[in-house]
Design a protein around this motif. Structure first.
Motif, PDB file in Angstrom:
ATOM      1  N   LYS A  56      -7.715   5.010 -10.618  1.00 25.79           N
ATOM      2  CA  LYS A  56      -8.683   4.085 -10.019  1.00 25.79           C
ATOM      3  C   LYS A  56      -8.061   2.707  -9.872  1.00 25.79           C
ATOM      4  O   LYS A  56      -8.340   1.980  -8.921  1.00 25.79           O
ATOM      5  CB  LYS A  56      -9.936   3.978 -10.885  1.00 25.79           C
ATOM      6  CG  LYS A  56     -10.860   5.168 -10.797  1.00 25.79           C
ATOM      7  CD  LYS A  56     -11.917   4.950  -9.738  1.00 25.79           C
ATOM      8  CE  LYS A  56     -12.758   6.189  -9.513  1.00 25.79           C
ATOM      9  NZ  LYS A  56     -13.612   6.512 -10.660  1.00 25.79           N
ATOM     10  N   GLY A  57      -7.226   2.352 -10.823  1.00 31.80           N
ATOM     11  CA  GLY A  57      -6.555   1.060 -10.736  1.00 31.80           C
ATOM     12  C   GLY A  57      -5.699   0.973  -9.493  1.00 31.80           C
ATOM     13  O   GLY A  57      -5.776   0.000  -8.734  1.00 31.80           O
ATOM     14  N   ASP A 105      -7.183   6.086   5.890  1.00 31.66           N
ATOM     15  CA  ASP A 105      -6.643   4.799   6.292  1.00 31.66           C
ATOM     16  C   ASP A 105      -7.574   3.715   5.808  1.00 31.66           C
ATOM     17  O   ASP A 105      -8.556   3.986   5.122  1.00 31.66           O
ATOM     18  CB  ASP A 105      -6.423   4.746   7.806  1.00 31.66           C
ATOM     19  CG  ASP A 105      -7.719   4.746   8.582  1.00 31.66           C
ATOM     20  OD1 ASP A 105      -7.676   4.799   9.798  1.00 31.66           O
ATOM     21  OD2 ASP A 105      -8.804   4.708   7.939  1.00 31.66           O
ATOM     22  N   TYR A 106      -7.238   2.508   6.136  1.00 31.42           N
ATOM     23  CA  TYR A 106      -7.969   1.425   5.499  1.00 31.42           C
ATOM     24  C   TYR A 106      -9.419   1.366   5.927  1.00 31.42           C
ATOM     25  O   TYR A 106     -10.235   0.730   5.283  1.00 31.42           O
ATOM     26  CB  TYR A 106      -7.287   0.082   5.762  1.00 31.42           C
ATOM     27  CG  TYR A 106      -7.400  -0.395   7.180  1.00 31.42           C
ATOM     28  CD1 TYR A 106      -8.300  -1.395   7.506  1.00 31.42           C
ATOM     29  CD2 TYR A 106      -6.631   0.151   8.186  1.00 31.42           C
ATOM     30  CE1 TYR A 106      -8.416  -1.836   8.796  1.00 31.42           C
ATOM     31  CE2 TYR A 106      -6.738  -0.293   9.480  1.00 31.42           C
ATOM     32  CZ  TYR A 106      -7.622  -1.282   9.797  1.00 31.42           C
ATOM     33  OH  TYR A 106      -7.742  -1.719  11.073  1.00 31.42           O
ATOM     34  N   LEU A 107      -9.748   2.040   7.005  1.00 32.86           N
ATOM     35  CA  LEU A 107     -11.139   2.018   7.440  1.00 32.86           C
ATOM     36  C   LEU A 107     -12.028   2.753   6.447  1.00 32.86           C
ATOM     37  O   LEU A 107     -13.232   2.560   6.420  1.00 32.86           O
ATOM     38  CB  LEU A 107     -11.256   2.678   8.814  1.00 32.86           C
ATOM     39  CG  LEU A 107     -10.555   1.909   9.932  1.00 32.86           C
ATOM     40  CD1 LEU A 107     -10.631   2.672  11.226  1.00 32.86           C
ATOM     41  CD2 LEU A 107     -11.191   0.532  10.107  1.00 32.86           C
ATOM     42  N   ASP A 108     -11.409   3.601   5.650  1.00 36.28           N
ATOM     43  CA  ASP A 108     -12.212   4.343   4.693  1.00 36.28           C
ATOM     44  C   ASP A 108     -12.687   3.491   3.540  1.00 36.28           C
ATOM     45  O   ASP A 108     -13.514   3.907   2.756  1.00 36.28           O
ATOM     46  CB  ASP A 108     -11.406   5.516   4.120  1.00 36.28           C
ATOM     47  CG  ASP A 108     -11.063   6.512   5.218  1.00 36.28           C
ATOM     48  OD1 ASP A 108     -11.741   6.475   6.251  1.00 36.28           O
ATOM     49  OD2 ASP A 108     -10.126   7.303   5.025  1.00 36.28           O
ATOM     50  N   ILE A 151       0.849  -1.199   0.000  1.00 33.29           N
ATOM     51  CA  ILE A 151       0.000   0.000   0.000  1.00 33.29           C
ATOM     52  C   ILE A 151       0.878   1.239   0.000  1.00 33.29           C
ATOM     53  O   ILE A 151       0.607   2.222  -0.695  1.00 33.29           O
ATOM     54  CB  ILE A 151      -0.958  -0.015   1.208  1.00 33.29           C
ATOM     55  CG1 ILE A 151      -1.993  -1.124   1.037  1.00 33.29           C
ATOM     56  CG2 ILE A 151      -1.664   1.327   1.340  1.00 33.29           C
ATOM     57  CD1 ILE A 151      -2.953  -1.258   2.176  1.00 33.29           C
ATOM     58  N   GLY A 152       1.972   1.183   0.768  1.00 31.41           N
ATOM     59  CA  GLY A 152       2.891   2.319   0.784  1.00 31.41           C
ATOM     60  C   GLY A 152       3.465   2.587  -0.596  1.00 31.41           C
ATOM     61  O   GLY A 152       3.468   3.731  -1.064  1.00 31.41           O
ATOM     62  N   LEU A 170      -6.337  -1.483  -6.192  1.00 30.64           N
ATOM     63  CA  LEU A 170      -5.361  -2.405  -5.623  1.00 30.64           C
ATOM     64  C   LEU A 170      -5.196  -2.143  -4.126  1.00 30.64           C
ATOM     65  O   LEU A 170      -5.106  -3.075  -3.322  1.00 30.64           O
ATOM     66  CB  LEU A 170      -4.006  -2.232  -6.313  1.00 30.64           C
ATOM     67  CG  LEU A 170      -3.818  -2.935  -7.636  1.00 30.64           C
ATOM     68  CD1 LEU A 170      -2.456  -2.594  -8.222  1.00 30.64           C
ATOM     69  CD2 LEU A 170      -3.920  -4.443  -7.466  1.00 30.64           C
ATOM     70  N   GLN A 171      -5.166  -0.887  -3.752  1.00 31.74           N
ATOM     71  CA  GLN A 171      -5.037  -0.568  -2.331  1.00 31.74           C
ATOM     72  C   GLN A 171      -6.250  -1.052  -1.565  1.00 31.74           C
ATOM     73  O   GLN A 171      -6.127  -1.538  -0.435  1.00 31.74           O
ATOM     74  CB  GLN A 171      -4.869   0.935  -2.145  1.00 31.74           C
ATOM     75  CG  GLN A 171      -3.552   1.430  -2.696  1.00 31.74           C
ATOM     76  CD  GLN A 171      -3.352   2.924  -2.480  1.00 31.74           C
ATOM     77  OE1 GLN A 171      -3.587   3.437  -1.399  1.00 31.74           O
ATOM     78  NE2 GLN A 171      -2.923   3.607  -3.507  1.00 31.74           N
ATOM     79  N   THR A 172      -7.416  -0.938  -2.168  1.00 29.96           N
ATOM     80  CA  THR A 172      -8.625  -1.435  -1.508  1.00 29.96           C
ATOM     81  C   THR A 172      -8.526  -2.929  -1.263  1.00 29.96           C
ATOM     82  O   THR A 172      -8.855  -3.415  -0.181  1.00 29.96           O
ATOM     83  CB  THR A 172      -9.860  -1.163  -2.382  1.00 29.96           C
ATOM     84  OG1 THR A 172      -9.800   0.181  -2.815  1.00 29.96           O
ATOM     85  CG2 THR A 172     -11.119  -1.404  -1.620  1.00 29.96           C
ATOM     86  N   LYS A 173      -8.066  -3.646  -2.261  1.00 25.68           N
ATOM     87  CA  LYS A 173      -7.936  -5.092  -2.106  1.00 25.68           C
ATOM     88  C   LYS A 173      -7.001  -5.410  -0.944  1.00 25.68           C
ATOM     89  O   LYS A 173      -7.291  -6.265  -0.103  1.00 25.68           O
ATOM     90  CB  LYS A 173      -7.357  -5.716  -3.384  1.00 25.68           C
ATOM     91  CG  LYS A 173      -8.349  -5.887  -4.511  1.00 25.68           C
ATOM     92  CD  LYS A 173      -7.616  -6.412  -5.728  1.00 25.68           C
ATOM     93  CE  LYS A 173      -8.497  -6.484  -6.955  1.00 25.68           C
ATOM     94  NZ  LYS A 173      -9.518  -7.524  -6.882  1.00 25.68           N
ATOM     95  N   LEU A 174      -5.864  -4.723  -0.889  1.00 32.26           N
ATOM     96  CA  LEU A 174      -4.894  -4.974   0.173  1.00 32.26           C
ATOM     97  C   LEU A 174      -5.456  -4.581   1.537  1.00 32.26           C
ATOM     98  O   LEU A 174      -5.298  -5.306   2.522  1.00 32.26           O
ATOM     99  CB  LEU A 174      -3.611  -4.190  -0.109  1.00 32.26           C
ATOM    100  CG  LEU A 174      -2.790  -4.731  -1.278  1.00 32.26           C
ATOM    101  CD1 LEU A 174      -1.816  -3.681  -1.771  1.00 32.26           C
ATOM    102  CD2 LEU A 174      -2.040  -5.987  -0.870  1.00 32.26           C
ATOM    103  N   ALA A 175      -6.145  -3.443   1.569  1.00 28.13           N
ATOM    104  CA  ALA A 175      -6.699  -2.994   2.835  1.00 28.13           C
ATOM    105  C   ALA A 175      -7.749  -3.977   3.344  1.00 28.13           C
ATOM    106  O   ALA A 175      -7.796  -4.280   4.541  1.00 28.13           O
ATOM    107  CB  ALA A 175      -7.306  -1.607   2.670  1.00 28.13           C
TER     108      ALA A 175
END
Ligand SMILES: [Zn+2]
Lengths: 152, 383
Positions: free
Chosen positions: B272-273, A148-151, A95-96, B277-282
Motif C-alpha cells: 500500500k505504501g 494508468d494514472y486515470l485509475d 512511478i516506473g 506513492l504512485q498515487t501521489k505522483l500520478a
C-alpha cells in the motif's frame, strides 16, 4: 477549538488547484512550482529524481512553513525541456521505479511463507492473503499492465 | 546523485513474520527510501476509534483518559481503501455503516477482585443493526459497496478471539465500579492522528560503518569499541583502515524493518505504501497536465475523469501524450499565484535543521532526526 481540521493537511479544498506554476522572469528555463497538500515525502523524492536527470541545471524544494501544507520546488533546465515537462518526466520515472519495485516485492513476498502463526485466524483472518484475493487487486496490478494514472 | 540510475532497484526480504517484515532495499536514492518509510508510517489508511460516548464511568480514570486509550486500540483494517469511506466524503450526516463502525463496551465488577477492562471487552455492533446511527433514520443514501468488501473481522480489536494474544489494558476496576460506553471508529491516516498509523515502528538504517560520515560518533577513547556495529554491518564490506573518504559516495543500500500494530499485515503496509506513492505522483502528473485549462478544474479528486483521456501508460516517458508539454508553455503566465507571497519569504532556510531526509517533520517519527543526510543546502533550498 479554532484549529483547522487536521485533514486539511492532505485533502484539497473544493476547487483548489493541486499544482501552481510560477514561471521565473529573471532566469531562463526556470520555474517555481507550488505543490499543494503535499510534503517532504513527495518533495524530497522529486528533487532527488530531478537532480539525477541530465536536462536539469538546478532543482531544489522547500516547505516554506511547517504549518502551511504545501511545498515549492524550483527547477531550472538546460532549455531542452520546460521545467514542468521535466517534472512530469521525473514523476513518470519514479512511478516506473516503483512499479518495478512493487513486482519485486510481490515476488519476494510470495517466496516467503509467513513464519509462525499463519493460521491463527482471528483478527487477521482477512489478511492471510492480504494482497491477493479479495478486492486487493486494484492496487496490486503492475503499473504497466493495464493500469494508468486515470485509475487513481 | 547519479550512480545507481543504471542499476535496477532490488529488494530482499530477510524475514517475514505475522506482524513484521525485514528487508533490504538496494539501488535506490536515500530520498526514495525515506519517502517509502514516511508513506508507510503516515499515509496508509486504517480504522481507529475516533469518538467515544460515555454513559457510565465509575472507574478511577476520567472520561478523556479512557477515550484516549480507546483511540489507541488497533482495529483490524485490512482492505481499508475499499471497505470503508471517509466520513468527510460520505453522504450521511453524522455516521453510517459505510463510513463508521460502532463498538460498545459494558463492564462491571461484582466481586472482590480487581478486574481488568481490556480491548477484548470491546464488541463491534454488526452493520445493519437498527438504531445504531440514530432512531429510525433510514440509511437510504447510496450505501455503496463498502460493506461487501469487508473481511469478517474488519473493525474488531486486533487479537480478540485469538488465543494467546494479550489484549490492550484500558483500565482496572474494583467491586461496584462500572464502565459503559459506545465508540465510533472511523477511517483516517496518521497525518491526522498517529493512532491511525498501521506501523508501530519502522526501523531504517543505511551505511552501518558510517563510511559516508552522515553522522559523527562521539567517543571517549576508542570509537570502534564504544560504537558496536549493527547486525546490518554483515551485509557490507568493512572499510579498510587506509581507505580515503569518498565524498562523492551516495548511500544505495537500506535496511528496513516494518513492524505493524496488527491493524494491517506487513505485506499490505509495504504494498500500500508503494501504491500510495504512485498515487501521489500520478495526481501530480494530472495536476501538471491540466495546468493550462485551470478553469475547468473542480477540485483535485474529480479530475481523473474529465481531461486526459489519452494514454499515459503507453508512452513510457517522452512519446505521445508528453508532446503537449513543450507546447503549452504559454499556459504558465496565466497562473501567477496570488497566494504565495507571505509564506515564501520566511527565514526558513537560515536556521533549518531539515536535512535531505526531510525527516524532521512531525511525521518523520522516531529516531530519524539523526538519519537525515548532511547534504548541502543553498540559501534555504534542499538541493
Ligand atoms: Zn457515512
Amino acid at each position: 477549538m479554532n484549529a483547522p481540521n487536521r485533514y486539511e493537511l492532505y485533502v484539497l479544498d473544493d476547487g483548489e488547484k493541486p499544482v501552481e506554476i510560477i514561471e521565473d522572469t529573471k532566469i531562463p528555463n526556470a520555474a517555481t512550482i507550488k505543490i499543494v497538500k503535499q510534503d517532504h515525502t513527495l518533495g524530497n523524492m522529486l528533487r532527488a529524481q530531478l537532480l539525477s536527470m541530465p536536462q536539469i541545471l538546478f532543482a531544489g524544494y522547500k516547505v516554506p512553513h511547517p504549518l502551511h501544507p504545501h511545498f515549492i520546488i524550483k527547477i531550472q533546465t538546460d532549455g531542452t525541456m520546460t521545467p514542468q515537462a521535466v517534472l512530469e518526466q521525473a514523476c513518470t520515472k519514479l512511478i516506473g521505479t516503483m512499479s518495478s519495485l512493487e513486482n519485486k516485492f510481490k515476488r519476494e513476498f510470495s517466496f516467503k511463507d509467513v513464519e509462525g502463526t499463519v493460521g491463527a485466524g482471528g483478527a487477521t483472518a482477512a489478511t492471510d492473503d492480504p494482497y491477493g484475493g479479495s478486492g486487493m487487486g486494484g492496487t496490486g496490478g503492475a503499473w504497466p499492465g493495464g493500469r494508468d494514472y486515470l485509475d487513481f | 546523485m547519479q550512480g545507481h540510475d543504471d542499476l535496477e532497484p532490488t529488494v530482499h526480504i530477510r524475514e517475514l513474520k505475522k506482524d513484521k517484515v525485514n528487508f533490504v532495499l538496494k539501488n535506490v536514492d536515500l530520498a526514495f527510501a525515506n519517502s517509502l518509510r514516511r508513506v508507510m508510517m503516515a499515509d496508509i489508511p486504517t480504522v481507529a476509534i475516533d469518538m467515544v460516548e460515555i454513559e457510565i464511568n465509575t472507574t478511577v480514570l476520567p472520561d478523556e483518559f479512557i477515550a484516549h486509550r480507546l483511540g489507541m486500540v488497533p482495529l483490524a483494517s485490512s482492505n481499508c481503501d475499499e471497505a470503508i469511506r471517509n466520513t468527510r466524503d460520505c453522504t450521511c450526516l453524522a455516521g453510517c455503516d459505510s463510513c463508521s463502525i460502532m463498538l460498545v463496551l459494558n463492564v462491571a465488577c461484582h466481586d472482590h477482585h480487581t478486574m481488568d477492562v481490556t480491548s477484548h471487552h470491546l464488541d463491534v455492533v454488526p452493520p445493519g443493526t437498527p438504531g445504531t446511527w440514530g432512531d429510525g433514520e433510514e440509511q437510504e443514501h447510496d450505501a455503496g459497496e463498502e460493506l461487501s468488501k469487508r473481511g469478517e473481522r474488519f473493525g474488531h480489536p486486533v487479537g480478540k478471539d485469538e488465543p494467546g494474544t494479550p489484549p490492550v489494558l484500558l483500565c482496572k476496576i474494583r467491586k461496584g465500579q462500572e464502565l459503559k460506553l459506545r465508540c465510533v471508529a472511523k477511517k483516517g491516516i496518521a497525518k491526522e492522528h498517529a493512532k491511525w498509523s498501521p506501523c508501530s515502528a519502522v526501523s531504517f538504517e543505511y551505511d552501518p560503518y558510517n563510511k559516508l560520515r552522515h553522522t559523527t560518533h562521539w567517543f571517549e577513547s576508542d570509537e570502534r569499541g564504544e560504537w558496536p556495529l549493527s547486525e546490518n554491518a554483515k551485509e557490507e564490506e568493512p572499510p579498510r583502515d587506509d581507505e580515503p573518504f569518498d565524498f562523492n559516495a551516495q548511500p544505495s543500500q537500506f535496511y528496513f524493518e516494518v513492524e505493524t500494530d496488527g491493524s494491517l499485515g506487513p505485506q499490505e503496509v509495504v504494498m500500500k505504501g508503494l501504491a500510495e506513492l504512485q498515487t501521489k505522483l500520478a495526481n501530480l502528473i494530472l495536476g501538471l497536465k491540466t495546468q493550462p485549462e485551470l478553469d475547468i478544474l473542480t477540485g483535485g479528486e474529480q479530475q481523473p475523469n474529465g481531461n486526459n483521456a489519452d494514454g499515459w501508460g503507453a508512452g513510457g516517458g517522452g512519446g505521445g501524450g508528453w508532446g503537449a508539454a513543450s507546447g503549452n508553455g504559454g499556459g504558465w503566465g496565466g497562473s501567477a499565484s496570488p497566494t504565495r507571497g507571505g509564506a515564501a519569504t520566511s527565514a526558513w532556510g537560515a536556521t533549518s535543521p531539515h536535512s535531505s531526509g526531510g525527516a524532521t517533520s512531525t511525521w518523520g517519527g522516531g529516531a530519524n532526526a539523526g538519519w537525515g543526510s548532511p547534504e548541502q543546502q543553498s540559501n534555504g533550498w534542499n538541493v
